[in-house]
Design a protein around this motif. Sequence first.
Motif, PDB file in Angstrom:
ATOM      1  N   VAL A  70      65.169  -0.840  31.778  1.00 53.29           N
ATOM      2  CA  VAL A  70      64.745  -0.398  30.446  1.00 53.29           C
ATOM      3  C   VAL A  70      65.950   0.088  29.648  1.00 53.29           C
ATOM      4  O   VAL A  70      66.051  -0.161  28.435  1.00 53.29           O
ATOM      5  CB  VAL A  70      63.680   0.701  30.580  1.00 53.29           C
ATOM      6  CG1 VAL A  70      63.312   1.257  29.209  1.00 53.29           C
ATOM      7  CG2 VAL A  70      62.438   0.162  31.284  1.00 53.29           C
TER       8      VAL A  70
ATOM      9  N   LYS B 169      67.816  -2.892  28.237  1.00 58.01           N
ATOM     10  CA  LYS B 169      67.082  -3.499  27.127  1.00 58.01           C
ATOM     11  C   LYS B 169      67.174  -2.640  25.870  1.00 58.01           C
ATOM     12  O   LYS B 169      67.327  -3.163  24.754  1.00 58.01           O
ATOM     13  CB  LYS B 169      65.611  -3.691  27.520  1.00 58.01           C
ATOM     14  CG  LYS B 169      65.387  -4.767  28.563  1.00 58.01           C
ATOM     15  CD  LYS B 169      63.899  -4.912  28.871  1.00 58.01           C
ATOM     16  CE  LYS B 169      63.663  -5.997  29.910  1.00 58.01           C
ATOM     17  NZ  LYS B 169      62.215  -6.135  30.233  1.00 58.01           N
TER      18      LYS B 169
ATOM     19  N   ASN C 138      52.005  -3.505  30.886  1.00 53.50           N
ATOM     20  CA  ASN C 138      53.396  -3.965  30.853  1.00 53.50           C
ATOM     21  C   ASN C 138      53.778  -4.551  29.503  1.00 53.50           C
ATOM     22  O   ASN C 138      54.936  -4.456  29.075  1.00 53.50           O
ATOM     23  CB  ASN C 138      53.627  -5.003  31.954  1.00 53.50           C
ATOM     24  CG  ASN C 138      53.787  -4.376  33.324  1.00 53.50           C
ATOM     25  OD1 ASN C 138      54.375  -3.302  33.456  1.00 53.50           O
ATOM     26  ND2 ASN C 138      53.260  -5.023  34.349  1.00 53.50           N
ATOM     27  N   ASP C 139      52.809  -5.153  28.823  1.00 50.41           N
ATOM     28  CA  ASP C 139      53.103  -5.729  27.511  1.00 50.41           C
ATOM     29  C   ASP C 139      53.424  -4.662  26.469  1.00 50.41           C
ATOM     30  O   ASP C 139      53.977  -4.993  25.404  1.00 50.41           O
ATOM     31  CB  ASP C 139      51.908  -6.565  27.037  1.00 50.41           C
ATOM     32  CG  ASP C 139      51.706  -7.801  27.893  1.00 50.41           C
ATOM     33  OD1 ASP C 139      52.656  -8.200  28.592  1.00 50.41           O
ATOM     34  OD2 ASP C 139      50.580  -8.355  27.887  1.00 50.41           O
TER      35      ASP C 139
ATOM     36  N   ILE D 296      59.995   0.074  23.504  1.00 51.23           N
ATOM     37  CA  ILE D 296      61.460  -0.025  23.387  1.00 51.23           C
ATOM     38  C   ILE D 296      61.845  -0.353  21.953  1.00 51.23           C
ATOM     39  O   ILE D 296      62.821   0.196  21.403  1.00 51.23           O
ATOM     40  CB  ILE D 296      61.996  -1.080  24.370  1.00 51.23           C
ATOM     41  CG1 ILE D 296      61.759  -0.627  25.819  1.00 51.23           C
ATOM     42  CG2 ILE D 296      63.472  -1.358  24.132  1.00 51.23           C
ATOM     43  CD1 ILE D 296      62.164  -1.655  26.863  1.00 51.23           C
ATOM     44  N   ARG D 297      61.093  -1.243  21.337  1.00 50.31           N
ATOM     45  CA  ARG D 297      61.383  -1.602  19.948  1.00 50.31           C
ATOM     46  C   ARG D 297      61.229  -0.403  19.030  1.00 50.31           C
ATOM     47  O   ARG D 297      61.998  -0.238  18.060  1.00 50.31           O
ATOM     48  CB  ARG D 297      60.430  -2.727  19.507  1.00 50.31           C
ATOM     49  CG  ARG D 297      60.677  -3.224  18.090  1.00 50.31           C
ATOM     50  CD  ARG D 297      62.042  -3.862  17.978  1.00 50.31           C
ATOM     51  NE  ARG D 297      62.368  -4.157  16.586  1.00 50.31           N
ATOM     52  CZ  ARG D 297      63.507  -4.695  16.187  1.00 50.31           C
ATOM     53  NH1 ARG D 297      64.439  -4.999  17.086  1.00 50.31           N
ATOM     54  NH2 ARG D 297      63.739  -4.940  14.916  1.00 50.31           N
TER      55      ARG D 297
ATOM     56  N   PRO E  23      57.810  -3.507  25.893  1.00 49.66           N
ATOM     57  CA  PRO E  23      58.710  -4.013  24.843  1.00 49.66           C
ATOM     58  C   PRO E  23      58.427  -3.396  23.472  1.00 49.66           C
ATOM     59  O   PRO E  23      59.368  -3.155  22.693  1.00 49.66           O
ATOM     60  CB  PRO E  23      58.440  -5.522  24.850  1.00 49.66           C
ATOM     61  CG  PRO E  23      57.924  -5.813  26.216  1.00 49.66           C
ATOM     62  CD  PRO E  23      57.143  -4.614  26.606  1.00 49.66           C
TER      63      PRO E  23
ATOM     64  N   GLY F 120      69.071  -3.926  22.538  1.00 47.00           N
ATOM     65  CA  GLY F 120      68.291  -4.035  21.306  1.00 47.00           C
ATOM     66  C   GLY F 120      68.800  -3.132  20.209  1.00 47.00           C
ATOM     67  O   GLY F 120      68.868  -3.533  19.028  1.00 47.00           O
TER      68      GLY F 120
END
Length: 807
Positions: free
Chosen positions: A699, A702, A628-629, A635-636, A632, A706
């Motif tokens: 998602v 986010k 899960n970490d 996505i970045r 992000p 972003g």
Amino acid sequence: MERFQSLQLIFYFPAARSVAPFSLLRSSSRGLLSITESERGPAGELMATADPIPTSPSPAFPTRSAADLFSDPLDSHPLWFKPNSFLSQDFDSESYISELRTFVPFDTLRPQLQSHLSSLNHELIDLINRDYDDFVNLSTKLVDVDSAIVRMRAPLVELRDKIQGFRSSVEASLVSLRNGLNQRSEAASAREVLELLLDTFHVVSKVEKLIKELPTVPSDWSAGDPNLTDKSSSTNNGLFLQNAESGTNMRETQSMILERIASEMNRLKFYIAHAKNLPFVENMEKRIQNASQLLDASLAHCFMDGLEHCDANAIYNCLRAYAAIDSTGNAEEIFRVAVVAPMIRKIMFHDQSGVVAGTSQDELEGDYQLIKERIQEDCKFLLVIASAENSGLHVFDFLANSILKEVLLSIQKAKPGAFSPGRPTEFLKNYKASLDFLAHLEGYCPSRSAVTKFRGEAVYIEFMKQWNLGVYFSLRFQEIAGALDSALSSATLIPSQNPSLDGGNLTLKQSLTLLDSLRCCWKEDVLILSCSDKFLRLSLQLLSRYTHWLSFGLAARKKGDAGSNSVCEWAISAVPDDFINIIHDVDFLAREVCGNYLGLILQLLSLCSSEVHDSVKESILQGGRSLNDMIPLLIRTIVDAMADKAAEELRQMKGITATYRMTNKPLPTRHSPYVSGILRPLKSLLDGEHAKTYMNMEVKNKLLSGAATEITGRYYELASDLVNVARKTESSLQRIRQGAQRRAGASSEVSDNNVSDTDKICMQLFLDVQEYGRNLSSLGVEASDIPSYRSLWQCVAPQDRQNTIVY
């Protein structure tokens, strides 16, 4: 008093023990007591002549009244001076001085000691004067002391002589008594040895006599023949005839005699152990060996005969005989050779042509099934006899030392490949079949302690050592981890075939391989529960390997160069749609690992303790959190890709300066064409098939938030730089223009109605920013909520519209 020439009398006063006794009192004008040789009486007694010691106080000790309140009492001392210390038995002057010198100087200590000495002398004088009369009269009472001593000495000497004589007599009696006790002890020891030798001789004779009652040649035995008495010697007819008359068969009779012989042999071993190195026993050693050999041969023949005819009474008696002589191994070996070995070899060494097609010749499951059936038919009767309660036969272990031993030897000879982990699937099948066979053998154990004893036998341990579980796990590790490593070593992302059918809609082969590898660790045809800790560690390593593959790839993409690591090339060439697939796969894997996969593992380990369950659960959940970490970061990565594409469109802003610098174009009234292309890649990505199929709303939000923030930030950086450069350029041109006008003598005033080039550039940027805000709003993002958009608005908006964002 000049008549006193010397003074040799020693005084001792208990009240002044701390002072050295007066050994010499010199005559002086004070009138001290003195005694001379000239003043002896006619009888030789001492005549004491003395003058009283003056009682007047010494000048050093002035007389004080008890009621004198203005001076210290005579015996007053400082707190640090303790007169009682001088009365101690272990008083040492040097230690006392060294102890006081730490806090009292010598100049203070010396007067105090002198004062104490003077007080002691004064007290001594007082004591002498107090008992002076008694001391003077002492010499008059000591008359004829020597005669009295002689009269007292005579009976004492006589008593001492009597005591010495009596003591000598007692010592002589004691020596005589001790000698008698020693002789008695030696005689008792000799008697014990003699009795031991006699008992040994009697037991040997009895054993030989009982052996003579047996058939001299084992081949003469006729199984179950009641007429065997005719073949025996003339000395064995008594017991045989009694048993024949009572209806007891010959085999049981032989076993009973052998049991008696075994009990006598046990006694004989006890006697021999206590009579070692004695010539008498050494001379009988050959007879004992012959008797032991005859017993072993007869007992073996009788036991085999009982096994052949399933005679429970004879077998029971033979086993008791074996137990009596501590020869359980012989009985176990006879049973293995006579009964178990033919049975096992007939099964294991069968015709290989009869093997079923598709099965391996080293497969053991079918053989174990046949062995179980034969054990039930041919061995159970003996196992029941040996495990009977209160039978005393618990020392035998036919399960391990007969059955399991023969099974191990037969497998090693007939099917040595069954123990080879080189073929993991067959190895695991044979291993589980062997565990099931061992569990079947444990079913014959009558108690839990018997099971523990069975598992502790050397044969059982040797059988378990044949299964090299470490090598098996190493092969499985290479097989499972190698498949994932091969998939992750690809330079590109490989789409999975039929994603809806393989691995729960996973889109990439790398992710599908990870899920298959994780599930393979806990498959029934792979997992060994005794190695569950190793397979758990392998599962966590697989998750870690996949996570590091993602993190290294994203780091290489951020740097823009894969370097020498070809494993990261996939990240350099990947497009945003690929990262959408990765996000979908990672999210699915995390939910699967923390859900169904964790439940499967905990179900397989249900027999473990709660502490083990908690530890396993926490480790698996930690692996899911590591997946899960990664979301992000993925996505970045997409956000950076969208921002890079938007930056390419934003570079067209530089054309605004060329359009309005040093030209007469009016103020702009509409936005620039490049604005519509800033968010076009992001909109295309979100409206694409991949995003609709594999991206959930969380998602998507986010990613949109972003990307909008990152693109707006870059927009602000470029716009602010453009405006600052335009204003600096405008200021420089205005100064040049004003300088030229002054040199020409013209007026330097500028009309207020003129609009500068910078104002035109800012107006164009303002119109573009308004259009950009409308485009963000169409995507569902409120531009005013973005801090960088507010800064961008204030940078290009006119003075009257900077505080209100309206687009």
